[in-house]
Enzyme design. Sequence first.
Site, short mmCIF file in Angstrom:
data_model
loop_
_atom_site.label_atom_id
_atom_site.label_comp_id
_atom_site.label_asym_id
_atom_site.label_seq_id
_atom_site.Cartn_x
_atom_site.Cartn_y
_atom_site.Cartn_z
N HIS A 226 0.92 -1.06 -0.08
CA HIS A 226 -0.16 0.18 0.09
C HIS A 226 0.92 1.32 -0.12
CE1 HIS A 226 0.89 -1.28 4.03
NE2 HIS A 226 0.88 -0.03 4.38
N HIS B 249 1.01 5.15 1.10
CA HIS B 249 0.27 6.32 2.16
C HIS B 249 0.37 7.73 1.45
CE1 HIS B 249 1.08 3.66 5.90
NE2 HIS B 249 1.85 3.10 5.31
P1 AMP Z 1 2.22 -0.08 7.27
O1 AMP Z 1 2.85 -0.07 8.54
O2 AMP Z 1 2.82 0.67 6.19
O3 AMP Z 1 2.11 -1.42 6.78
O4 AMP Z 1 0.87 0.64 7.12
C1 AMP Z 1 -0.41 -0.08 7.73
C2 AMP Z 1 -1.30 0.94 7.97
O5 AMP Z 1 -2.64 0.48 8.04
C3 AMP Z 1 -1.00 1.78 9.14
O6 AMP Z 1 -1.06 3.18 8.89
C4 AMP Z 1 -2.31 1.35 9.78
O7 AMP Z 1 -2.82 2.46 10.50
C5 AMP Z 1 -3.44 1.11 8.87
N1 AMP Z 1 -4.58 0.06 9.10
C6 AMP Z 1 -4.43 -1.15 10.03
N2 AMP Z 1 -5.57 -1.47 9.87
C7 AMP Z 1 -6.46 -0.89 8.96
C8 AMP Z 1 -7.87 -0.98 8.47
N3 AMP Z 1 -8.53 -1.90 8.91
N4 AMP Z 1 -8.24 0.02 7.87
C9 AMP Z 1 -7.67 0.89 7.48
N5 AMP Z 1 -6.22 1.28 7.71
C10 AMP Z 1 -5.72 0.10 8.49
#
Ligand code: AMP
Length: 142
Positions: free
Chosen positions: A102, A104
């Site tokens: 993903h 950000h």
């Molecule tokens: P990363 O650490 O780059 O893998 O980012 C994962 C992101 O997903 C973090 O910013 C979390 O806050 C976000 N996240 C985790 N669970 C969910 C969810 N159910 N819906 C939306 N965002 C989420």
Amino acid sequence: MAYDDSNIFAKILRGEMPSFKVYEDDKTLAFMDVMPQAEGHTLVIPKFPAENLFDLVPDYAVAMALTVKRLAPAVKKAFDAPGLMIVQLNGSAAGQTVFHIHTHIIPRAHGLELKFHAREMADFSELKNHAARIIEALGESA
Ligand code: AMP
């Protein structure tokens, strides 16, 4: 490591978990981060089972980049953000916590510190409102 399709974003893609969706096309989905580091923190994911950039096929890497390019001005406008941070983490050593690739998109402003990564759950009605603001800004730029 093999892709594990029990991760939370795979569940969102399959419709098994809700999300505050802001944009979708045949190859990507974008929704609000539920633990935002700043208001308007948005995530863009490809509809392809890849943990990280090393596993992602070029077609979907391009699609993710195009969706980021499409959404960035809308997020900037919706949150009146002077700057935007666009980041993509690969591997736990880089801070990745959800193992479906993903990107950000995070609004930034001078003097506004980022909140901790993936730490504090936002109010859901606020996230709904933030998603609506981005959708409206997207509509205005279409
Ligand atoms: P990363 O650490 O780059 O893998 O980012 C994962 C992101 O997903 C973090 O910013 C979390 O806050 C976000 N996240 C985790 N669970 C969910 C969810 N159910 N819906 C939306 N965002 C989420």
